[in-house]
Scaffold this motif. Structure first.
Motif, PDB file in Angstrom:
ATOM      1  N   ASP A   2       2.526  23.600   1.797  1.00 11.15           N
ATOM      2  CA  ASP A   2       1.991  24.015   1.114  1.00 11.15           C
ATOM      3  C   ASP A   2       1.336  22.912   0.333  1.00 11.15           C
ATOM      4  O   ASP A   2       0.739  23.015  -0.899  1.00 11.15           O
ATOM      5  CB  ASP A   2       2.368  25.526   0.025  1.00 11.15           C
ATOM      6  N   GLY A   3       2.184  21.563   0.300  1.00 13.18           N
ATOM      7  CA  GLY A   3       1.102  20.639  -0.444  1.00 13.18           C
ATOM      8  C   GLY A   3       2.012  20.561  -1.810  1.00 13.18           C
ATOM      9  O   GLY A   3       1.413  19.477  -2.373  1.00 13.18           O
TER      10      GLY A   3
ATOM     11  N   ILE B 225       0.839  11.485  -8.165  1.00 17.64           N
ATOM     12  CA  ILE B 225       0.897  12.412  -7.601  1.00 17.64           C
ATOM     13  C   ILE B 225       0.577  14.035  -8.447  1.00 17.64           C
ATOM     14  O   ILE B 225       1.982  13.511  -9.177  1.00 17.64           O
ATOM     15  CB  ILE B 225       1.751  12.711  -6.225  1.00 17.64           C
ATOM     16  N   GLY B 226      -0.154  15.152  -8.007  1.00 14.41           N
ATOM     17  CA  GLY B 226      -0.179  15.779  -8.285  1.00 14.41           C
ATOM     18  C   GLY B 226      -0.121  16.290 -10.061  1.00 14.41           C
ATOM     19  O   GLY B 226      -0.502  16.717 -11.091  1.00 14.41           O
TER      20      GLY B 226
ATOM     21  N   SER C 223       8.383  16.247  -5.599  1.00 14.32           N
ATOM     22  CA  SER C 223       7.650  17.066  -5.771  1.00 14.32           C
ATOM     23  C   SER C 223       6.869  17.303  -7.413  1.00 14.32           C
ATOM     24  O   SER C 223       8.123  15.769  -7.975  1.00 14.32           O
ATOM     25  CB  SER C 223       8.238  17.703  -4.938  1.00 14.32           C
ATOM     26  N   GLY C 224       6.309  18.015  -7.340  1.00 12.26           N
ATOM     27  CA  GLY C 224       5.429  17.952  -8.742  1.00 12.26           C
ATOM     28  C   GLY C 224       5.067  16.502  -9.129  1.00 12.26           C
ATOM     29  O   GLY C 224       4.426  15.805  -8.399  1.00 12.26           O
ATOM     30  N   SER C 225       4.461  16.318 -10.425  1.00  9.28           N
ATOM     31  CA  SER C 225       3.703  15.165 -11.158  1.00  9.28           C
ATOM     32  C   SER C 225       4.829  14.394 -11.076  1.00  9.28           C
ATOM     33  O   SER C 225       5.789  14.042 -11.280  1.00  9.28           O
ATOM     34  CB  SER C 225       2.873  16.089 -12.228  1.00  9.28           C
ATOM     35  N   THR C 226       4.413  13.395 -10.093  1.00 10.41           N
ATOM     36  CA  THR C 226       5.254  11.729  -9.960  1.00 10.41           C
ATOM     37  C   THR C 226       4.019  10.632  -9.597  1.00 10.41           C
ATOM     38  O   THR C 226       2.836  10.450  -9.034  1.00 10.41           O
ATOM     39  CB  THR C 226       5.397  12.038  -8.444  1.00 10.41           C
ATOM     40  N   THR C 227       4.714   9.851 -10.506  1.00 10.23           N
ATOM     41  CA  THR C 227       3.735   8.629 -10.633  1.00 10.23           C
ATOM     42  C   THR C 227       4.973   7.471  -9.649  1.00 10.23           C
ATOM     43  O   THR C 227       6.052   7.695 -10.271  1.00 10.23           O
ATOM     44  CB  THR C 227       3.469   7.884 -11.184  1.00 10.23           C
ATOM     45  N   ILE C 228       4.071   6.841  -8.596  1.00 12.07           N
ATOM     46  CA  ILE C 228       5.356   5.969  -7.853  1.00 12.07           C
ATOM     47  C   ILE C 228       4.993   4.153  -7.655  1.00 12.07           C
ATOM     48  O   ILE C 228       3.727   4.154  -8.193  1.00 12.07           O
ATOM     49  CB  ILE C 228       4.837   6.036  -6.082  1.00 12.07           C
TER      50      ILE C 228
ATOM     51  N   VAL D 259       1.000  -1.316   0.007  1.00 11.79           N
ATOM     52  CA  VAL D 259      -0.141  -0.055   0.111  1.00 11.79           C
ATOM     53  C   VAL D 259       0.575   1.137  -0.264  1.00 11.79           C
ATOM     54  O   VAL D 259       1.764   1.571   0.755  1.00 11.79           O
ATOM     55  CB  VAL D 259      -1.122  -0.106   1.204  1.00 11.79           C
ATOM     56  N   ILE D 260       0.611   1.627  -0.856  1.00 12.15           N
ATOM     57  CA  ILE D 260       1.185   3.596  -1.022  1.00 12.15           C
ATOM     58  C   ILE D 260       0.519   4.745  -0.529  1.00 12.15           C
ATOM     59  O   ILE D 260      -0.647   4.106  -0.532  1.00 12.15           O
ATOM     60  CB  ILE D 260       1.959   3.760  -2.410  1.00 12.15           C
ATOM     61  N   ILE D 261       1.259   5.390   0.712  1.00 13.66           N
ATOM     62  CA  ILE D 261       0.617   6.632   1.390  1.00 13.66           C
ATOM     63  C   ILE D 261       0.871   7.900   0.778  1.00 13.66           C
ATOM     64  O   ILE D 261       2.611   7.213   1.303  1.00 13.66           O
ATOM     65  CB  ILE D 261       0.158   6.288   2.248  1.00 13.66           C
ATOM     66  N   ALA D 262       0.399   8.766   0.352  1.00 17.38           N
ATOM     67  CA  ALA D 262       1.466   9.948  -0.652  1.00 17.38           C
ATOM     68  C   ALA D 262       0.718  11.127   0.932  1.00 17.38           C
ATOM     69  O   ALA D 262      -0.781  11.422   0.721  1.00 17.38           O
ATOM     70  CB  ALA D 262       1.122   9.853  -1.641  1.00 17.38           C
ATOM     71  N   VAL D 263       1.377  11.606   1.852  1.00 15.83           N
ATOM     72  CA  VAL D 263       1.098  12.895   3.221  1.00 15.83           C
ATOM     73  C   VAL D 263       1.344  14.246   2.305  1.00 15.83           C
ATOM     74  O   VAL D 263       2.695  14.069   1.995  1.00 15.83           O
ATOM     75  CB  VAL D 263       1.538  12.459   4.323  1.00 15.83           C
TER      76      VAL D 263
END
Length: 120
Positions: free
Chosen positions: A52-53, A118-119, A94-99, A44-48
């Motif tokens: 400022d996000g 993310i992003g 940061s920025g647009s990222t796919t993990i 499971v991948i969690i992004a917090v």
């Protein structure tokens, strides 16, 4: 009518039972035919969001005992040569990222790949 079990039959049954018991412990996972029956639990991948996000702290976990998680941050498929996840080390993106992440455990086949974007 059944024939009585002879000593040779008893020895053959004992050898077969020992072989089934020893296969998972003697053979490496890649050559163990029984290991393909059980997949490792996918991580499971969690992004917090942080601050400022614009940045995110990434955490990963799996319920599989003694599993190793491998991940990528460029959106490519992870494998056993990808970065190994260490829960004691922060992963900041940061920025647009796919993990993408996968888990492996001795005696099991690799997990399915989990992913988070993310992003976008």
């Amino acid at each position: 009518m059944f024939k009585p079990i002879t000593k040779i039959h008893k020895l053959m049954l004992l050898a077969a039972g020992l072989l089934l018991f020893l296969i998972p412990t003697v053979l490496p996972a890649t050559s163990n035919p029984l290991s393909l029956l059980v997949k490792t639990t996918a991580p499971v991948i969690i992004a917090v969001p942080v601050g400022d996000g614009s940045e995110h702290l990434i955490s990963m976990a799996t319920t599989a005992d003694d599993a190793t998680i491998y991940y990528t941050t460029d959106g490519s498929a992870p494998n056993r040569h990808s970065k190994e996840y260490d829960p004691m080390t922060d992963i900041m993106v940061s920025g647009s990222t796919t993990i993408r992440a996968m888990a492996t455990a001795l005696g099991h086949s690799d997990s399915a790949v989990a992913a988070i974007t993310i992003g976008k």
